[in-house]
Design a protein around this motif. Sequence first.
Motif, PDB file in Angstrom:
ATOM      1  N   MET A   1       8.000  -5.789   8.324  1.00 54.63           N
ATOM      2  CA  MET A   1       9.295  -5.155   8.133  1.00 54.63           C
ATOM      3  C   MET A   1       9.418  -4.613   6.700  1.00 54.63           C
ATOM      4  SD  MET A   1      12.069  -4.457   9.582  1.00 54.63           S
ATOM      5  CE  MET A   1      13.770  -4.183   9.387  1.00 54.63           C
ATOM      6  N   LEU A   2       9.008  -5.465   5.748  1.00 52.36           N
ATOM      7  CA  LEU A   2       9.062  -5.038   4.354  1.00 52.36           C
ATOM      8  C   LEU A   2       8.154  -3.840   4.108  1.00 52.36           C
ATOM      9  CD1 LEU A   2      10.077  -5.552   1.474  1.00 52.36           C
ATOM     10  CD2 LEU A   2       8.189  -7.168   1.205  1.00 52.36           C
ATOM     11  N   SER A   3       7.001  -3.840   4.757  1.00 52.02           N
ATOM     12  CA  SER A   3       6.082  -2.713   4.624  1.00 52.02           C
ATOM     13  C   SER A   3       6.717  -1.421   5.113  1.00 52.02           C
ATOM     14  CB  SER A   3       4.806  -2.973   5.428  1.00 52.02           C
ATOM     15  OG  SER A   3       4.161  -4.121   4.967  1.00 52.02           O
ATOM     16  N   ALA A   4       7.410  -1.493   6.235  1.00 48.57           N
ATOM     17  CA  ALA A   4       8.067  -0.303   6.785  1.00 48.57           C
ATOM     18  C   ALA A   4       9.155   0.207   5.851  1.00 48.57           C
ATOM     19  CB  ALA A   4       8.647  -0.620   8.162  1.00 48.57           C
ATOM     20  N   VAL A   5       9.922  -0.693   5.281  1.00 50.33           N
ATOM     21  CA  VAL A   5      10.983  -0.296   4.344  1.00 50.33           C
ATOM     22  C   VAL A   5      10.377   0.396   3.126  1.00 50.33           C
ATOM     23  CG1 VAL A   5      12.756  -1.198   2.779  1.00 50.33           C
ATOM     24  CG2 VAL A   5      12.599  -2.078   5.109  1.00 50.33           C
ATOM     25  N   ILE A   6       9.295  -0.156   2.600  1.00 54.27           N
ATOM     26  CA  ILE A   6       8.644   0.444   1.431  1.00 54.27           C
ATOM     27  C   ILE A   6       8.065   1.813   1.783  1.00 54.27           C
ATOM     28  CG2 ILE A   6       6.704   0.201  -0.170  1.00 54.27           C
ATOM     29  CD1 ILE A   6       7.294  -2.814  -0.167  1.00 54.27           C
ATOM     30  N   LEU A   7       7.454   1.938   2.957  1.00 55.92           N
ATOM     31  CA  LEU A   7       6.912   3.236   3.381  1.00 55.92           C
ATOM     32  C   LEU A   7       8.008   4.286   3.517  1.00 55.92           C
ATOM     33  CD1 LEU A   7       4.179   2.319   5.991  1.00 55.92           C
ATOM     34  CD2 LEU A   7       3.865   3.606   3.888  1.00 55.92           C
ATOM     35  N   VAL A   8       9.118   3.916   4.133  1.00 52.85           N
ATOM     36  CA  VAL A   8      10.229   4.864   4.307  1.00 52.85           C
ATOM     37  C   VAL A   8      10.802   5.255   2.951  1.00 52.85           C
ATOM     38  CG1 VAL A   8      12.579   5.090   5.220  1.00 52.85           C
ATOM     39  CG2 VAL A   8      10.781   4.125   6.651  1.00 52.85           C
ATOM     40  N   ALA A   9      10.998   4.291   2.072  1.00 57.58           N
ATOM     41  CA  ALA A   9      11.525   4.604   0.738  1.00 57.58           C
ATOM     42  C   ALA A   9      10.560   5.503  -0.016  1.00 57.58           C
ATOM     43  CB  ALA A   9      11.768   3.315  -0.038  1.00 57.58           C
ATOM     44  N   ASP A  10       9.278   5.240   0.109  1.00 55.26           N
ATOM     45  CA  ASP A  10       8.260   6.061  -0.554  1.00 55.26           C
ATOM     46  C   ASP A  10       8.309   7.494  -0.033  1.00 55.26           C
ATOM     47  OD1 ASP A  10       5.978   6.505  -2.247  1.00 55.26           O
ATOM     48  OD2 ASP A  10       4.735   6.435  -0.443  1.00 55.26           O
ATOM     49  N   TYR A  11       8.435   7.662   1.263  1.00 56.70           N
ATOM     50  CA  TYR A  11       8.462   9.001   1.857  1.00 56.70           C
ATOM     51  C   TYR A  11       9.745   9.743   1.483  1.00 56.70           C
ATOM     52  CZ  TYR A  11       8.124  12.779   5.198  1.00 56.70           C
ATOM     53  OH  TYR A  11       8.069  14.020   5.771  1.00 56.70           O
ATOM     54  N   LEU A  12      10.877   9.047   1.541  1.00 56.78           N
ATOM     55  CA  LEU A  12      12.159   9.699   1.270  1.00 56.78           C
ATOM     56  C   LEU A  12      12.329  10.098  -0.195  1.00 56.78           C
ATOM     57  CD1 LEU A  12      14.580   7.580   3.470  1.00 56.78           C
ATOM     58  CD2 LEU A  12      13.673   9.874   3.944  1.00 56.78           C
ATOM     59  N   CYS A  13      11.678   9.412  -1.098  1.00 60.15           N
ATOM     60  CA  CYS A  13      11.809   9.747  -2.520  1.00 60.15           C
ATOM     61  C   CYS A  13      11.031  10.992  -2.906  1.00 60.15           C
ATOM     62  CB  CYS A  13      11.366   8.571  -3.375  1.00 60.15           C
ATOM     63  SG  CYS A  13      12.555   7.234  -3.344  1.00 60.15           S
ATOM     64  N   GLY A  14      10.157  11.424  -2.033  1.00 61.89           N
ATOM     65  CA  GLY A  14       9.418  12.647  -2.317  1.00 61.89           C
ATOM     66  C   GLY A  14       8.245  12.407  -3.234  1.00 61.89           C
ATOM     67  N   PRO A  15       7.555  13.503  -3.596  1.00 59.78           N
ATOM     68  CA  PRO A  15       6.341  13.365  -4.416  1.00 59.78           C
ATOM     69  C   PRO A  15       6.636  13.045  -5.881  1.00 59.78           C
ATOM     70  CG  PRO A  15       6.750  15.673  -3.929  1.00 59.78           C
ATOM     71  CD  PRO A  15       7.775  14.872  -3.159  1.00 59.78           C
ATOM     72  N   GLU A  16       7.896  13.180  -6.313  1.00 61.10           N
ATOM     73  CA  GLU A  16       8.219  12.929  -7.712  1.00 61.10           C
ATOM     74  C   GLU A  16       8.214  11.437  -8.044  1.00 61.10           C
ATOM     75  OE1 GLU A  16      10.396  14.872  -5.801  1.00 61.10           O
ATOM     76  OE2 GLU A  16       9.339  16.692  -6.369  1.00 61.10           O
ATOM     77  N   LEU A  17       8.759  10.621  -7.136  1.00 62.87           N
ATOM     78  CA  LEU A  17       8.787   9.174  -7.337  1.00 62.87           C
ATOM     79  C   LEU A  17       7.778   8.535  -6.393  1.00 62.87           C
ATOM     80  CD1 LEU A  17      12.643   8.577  -7.455  1.00 62.87           C
ATOM     81  CD2 LEU A  17      11.064   8.674  -9.371  1.00 62.87           C
ATOM     82  N   LEU A  18       6.922   7.706  -6.942  1.00 62.01           N
ATOM     83  CA  LEU A  18       5.880   7.080  -6.135  1.00 62.01           C
ATOM     84  C   LEU A  18       6.144   5.578  -5.994  1.00 62.01           C
ATOM     85  CD1 LEU A  18       2.761   8.843  -7.651  1.00 62.01           C
ATOM     86  CD2 LEU A  18       4.000   9.440  -5.578  1.00 62.01           C
ATOM     87  N   PHE A  19       6.090   5.103  -4.764  1.00 63.33           N
ATOM     88  CA  PHE A  19       6.310   3.692  -4.472  1.00 63.33           C
ATOM     89  C   PHE A  19       5.043   2.911  -4.124  1.00 63.33           C
ATOM     90  CE2 PHE A  19      10.679   4.832  -4.274  1.00 63.33           C
ATOM     91  CZ  PHE A  19      11.390   3.657  -4.449  1.00 63.33           C
ATOM     92  N   PRO A  20       3.846   3.474  -4.148  1.00 67.23           N
ATOM     93  CA  PRO A  20       2.678   2.701  -3.713  1.00 67.23           C
ATOM     94  C   PRO A  20       2.447   1.410  -4.488  1.00 67.23           C
ATOM     95  CG  PRO A  20       2.115   5.003  -3.790  1.00 67.23           C
ATOM     96  CD  PRO A  20       3.503   4.865  -4.382  1.00 67.23           C
ATOM     97  N   ILE A  21       2.948   1.320  -5.715  1.00 66.19           N
ATOM     98  CA  ILE A  21       2.785   0.071  -6.449  1.00 66.19           C
ATOM     99  C   ILE A  21       3.477  -1.071  -5.713  1.00 66.19           C
ATOM    100  CG2 ILE A  21       4.788   0.403  -7.941  1.00 66.19           C
ATOM    101  CD1 ILE A  21       1.461  -1.157  -8.984  1.00 66.19           C
TER     102      ILE A  21
END
Length: 159
Positions: A1-21
């Motif tokens: 579940m946490l992985s899905a939330v992080i993936l969605v947040a990463d995608y929605l923030c666009g290429p300017e903000l990166l969430f892979p960390i």
Amino acid sequence: MLSAVILVADYLCGPELLFPIFFIVPVILAAWNCARRDAIGIAIILSAARFGAEFLRKSGSPFAPDLLNSVIRGLVLVGLAILVARVAQQNAQLARRVKQLEGLIPICAHCKRILDEEKHWTRLETYIMEHSAAEFTHGVCPECAQVHYGLTAPNEGAF
């Protein structure tokens, strides 16, 4: 579940903000609390999903750099999963090995037997051996040797 939330947040923030960390959080949690294979699976899925999101977002852009970044990200996350799973396994082994006596122990003032959890009086040596890794050997101290056996020791060591 946490992985899905992080993936969605990463995608929605666009290429300017990166969430892979933040991908390390579910990988570490899975490696520590679940099995190594679960953590490795989450690491691979997160890396593949991130690559898919980048591919969809940048259709027509160079394919090779995104693929290489995803492979590197996946290898790092899999390595982290293996490392954390190993540390968790070692921690569990140490926890099983460590037996520690804590708190107040009810002991008879005369015979030195201990009242155990089942309300049985147990010899001190038996109780300590059952609740710790200690083992006993028996000897006679110089004072007891003098009082009970009339012996005197040439030195102050035990018999």
